[in-house]
Design a protein around this motif. Sequence first.
Motif, PDB file in Angstrom:
ATOM      1  N   GLY A 133       0.801  -1.217   0.000  1.00 55.00           N
ATOM      2  CA  GLY A 133       0.000   0.000   0.000  1.00 55.00           C
ATOM      3  C   GLY A 133       0.832   1.263   0.000  1.00 55.00           C
ATOM      4  O   GLY A 133       0.396   2.297   0.504  1.00 55.00           O
ATOM      5  N   ARG A 134       2.032   1.204  -0.579  1.00 59.15           N
ATOM      6  CA  ARG A 134       2.949   2.343  -0.571  1.00 59.15           C
ATOM      7  C   ARG A 134       3.398   2.680  -1.996  1.00 59.15           C
ATOM      8  O   ARG A 134       3.292   1.870  -2.927  1.00 59.15           O
ATOM      9  CB  ARG A 134       4.192   2.050   0.283  1.00 59.15           C
ATOM     10  CG  ARG A 134       3.901   1.539   1.678  1.00 59.15           C
ATOM     11  CD  ARG A 134       3.114   2.532   2.512  1.00 59.15           C
ATOM     12  NE  ARG A 134       3.941   3.665   2.925  1.00 59.15           N
ATOM     13  CZ  ARG A 134       3.482   4.650   3.711  1.00 59.15           C
ATOM     14  NH1 ARG A 134       2.210   4.651   4.125  1.00 59.15           N
ATOM     15  NH2 ARG A 134       4.281   5.641   4.068  1.00 59.15           N
ATOM     16  N   VAL A 135       3.933   3.872  -2.135  1.00 62.37           N
ATOM     17  CA  VAL A 135       4.454   4.331  -3.413  1.00 62.37           C
ATOM     18  C   VAL A 135       5.594   5.300  -3.125  1.00 62.37           C
ATOM     19  O   VAL A 135       5.711   5.816  -2.002  1.00 62.37           O
ATOM     20  CB  VAL A 135       3.335   5.002  -4.258  1.00 62.37           C
ATOM     21  CG1 VAL A 135       2.935   6.352  -3.690  1.00 62.37           C
ATOM     22  CG2 VAL A 135       3.723   5.110  -5.735  1.00 62.37           C
ATOM     23  N   VAL A 136       6.439   5.532  -4.115  1.00 60.20           N
ATOM     24  CA  VAL A 136       7.507   6.526  -4.013  1.00 60.20           C
ATOM     25  C   VAL A 136       7.399   7.488  -5.189  1.00 60.20           C
ATOM     26  O   VAL A 136       6.677   7.236  -6.156  1.00 60.20           O
ATOM     27  CB  VAL A 136       8.912   5.863  -4.012  1.00 60.20           C
ATOM     28  CG1 VAL A 136       9.132   5.060  -2.752  1.00 60.20           C
ATOM     29  CG2 VAL A 136       9.124   5.008  -5.257  1.00 60.20           C
ATOM     30  N   ALA A 137       8.134   8.583  -5.091  1.00 51.70           N
ATOM     31  CA  ALA A 137       8.147   9.580  -6.162  1.00 51.70           C
ATOM     32  C   ALA A 137       9.128   9.123  -7.238  1.00 51.70           C
ATOM     33  O   ALA A 137      10.296   9.505  -7.247  1.00 51.70           O
ATOM     34  CB  ALA A 137       8.541  10.945  -5.610  1.00 51.70           C
ATOM     35  N   GLY A 138       8.636   8.280  -8.139  1.00 51.88           N
ATOM     36  CA  GLY A 138       9.466   7.731  -9.208  1.00 51.88           C
ATOM     37  C   GLY A 138       9.022   8.234 -10.565  1.00 51.88           C
ATOM     38  O   GLY A 138       8.301   9.223 -10.690  1.00 51.88           O
TER      39      GLY A 138
END
Length: 484
Positions: A133-138
């Motif tokens: 349930g996570r994301v990064v600034a990619g």
Amino acid sequence: MSSLPTTEYCPEAQCLIAAGLQSHVLVPSNAEYTQRIESYWCNSAKLRPACIVQPSSASEVATAVKALADAGQVFAVRSGGHGNWAGSNNIDGGVTIDLGLISSAEYDATTELAHIGPAGKWKHVYEELEKHGRVVAGAREAEVGVGGFLLGGGNTFYSGRVGFGCDNVVAYEVVLADGRIITADATGEYSDLFRVLKGGGNNFGIVTKFTMRTFSSGPLWGGYAAHPMEIMPAAAQAFVDFTANSSKDPDSTLNLSVCHMPHLGGSLAVAVCTNVAGVENPPAFRELREKPEILNNLKKTTLQEVLPYTSLPPNFYNTWYTLTFKNDASIIAKAHALYTQLTSKVQEKVAGGEFTTHCSFQPIPKYYTEHSVAAGGNIFGLERYAHDAILIQASVSVRTPELASWARPQVREMIEGIRKFAESVEDGICPWLYINYASPDQNVLQSYGKDNVDKMRNAAAKYDPKGVFQRLCPGGFKISAVKD
């Protein structure tokens, strides 16, 4: 990976064999060698190194770098393989350090940080983090690799909320030229190196792990809307208004491209719209959405589904140039007019329509720099510029190297025409050039400003005093090539 008898390896591989890396070396007679060369996104990058070495850990990268440095052997470094010009991530006749086996993405629930290998493709990074349930600034494109994107800065769907991709890196695991493996962060012994890695490219070492902040993922609203080209230049004002008001809706991002893609029926203006909070049809896009549309697929969706919409086709010879200028509708209109002239030239030159052209306009509002400063600063120097800005990427993609050689001066002429016009507008040019879109003949590092150039020079001298990454690793934009 099978090994050949030592006598059958090229001279360039001997130092690697002596260092114990024989089982990691690929030579042209290996099928795996051919596969790795063909997997480069851009045909221009499909050079012929004497051999490829594929380390599987930071310690093996360190062994390879020290062996090559001690032997005075020239080398290149490949992460995701999405570089757009010859020599940026591959080399003719030398050794290519291929980081393809260092591509994992791991989430630490205790710290809410992600640990990401340099050769990971962003589509795979997002897929792994989504399990938590996570994301990064990619990246906004599925096939782009982690290493090049982040070392170049990284414009993202989340820049309105958290800044550039590099602003969200909290630590770099770095292999230095002497084989040391260190961790650079904002407060430790290597804080000066940490700062210059945020946009400084491959001047200082090889990053083998990026540790990034994560945040909650979820559905987003977005997709693309295809417009008849006739909306340009009238749509320029809508774009300018979006950029000027973007701080009021930091969850919404816009990429407006004018493009000629025969497989889509010819010339179009395509708007890729996203709202990462999942708000449907947010007011930020209203002015542009009122323009005539041919079609759109805008909907509540997922990040993975949106990623392909900004992808350019593989296996072309690509010419890219970039420029950054003031958020001004007259400059956008001029850029569109010059782009139209460029496309007409390419149509006359390239038989059968086997090409694509595009010019992408992307907002770089002033408030992005606030996120950068809050994260400890990057190396771009954008805080020097007092106005909202627009970043453009102009490109021509063709099927042969001869056509690519013809196209390069044509795209450069377009960019210089935009520059000249922008200089006639008060404060019209923003000095920053985005390294990930730049042509090798553009003065990228100079565009960061003298103070940041000095920071990079000092870091390179401190962490690579023998100039290994300046002398032996010719790819990329080199701080040693910057003249006072």
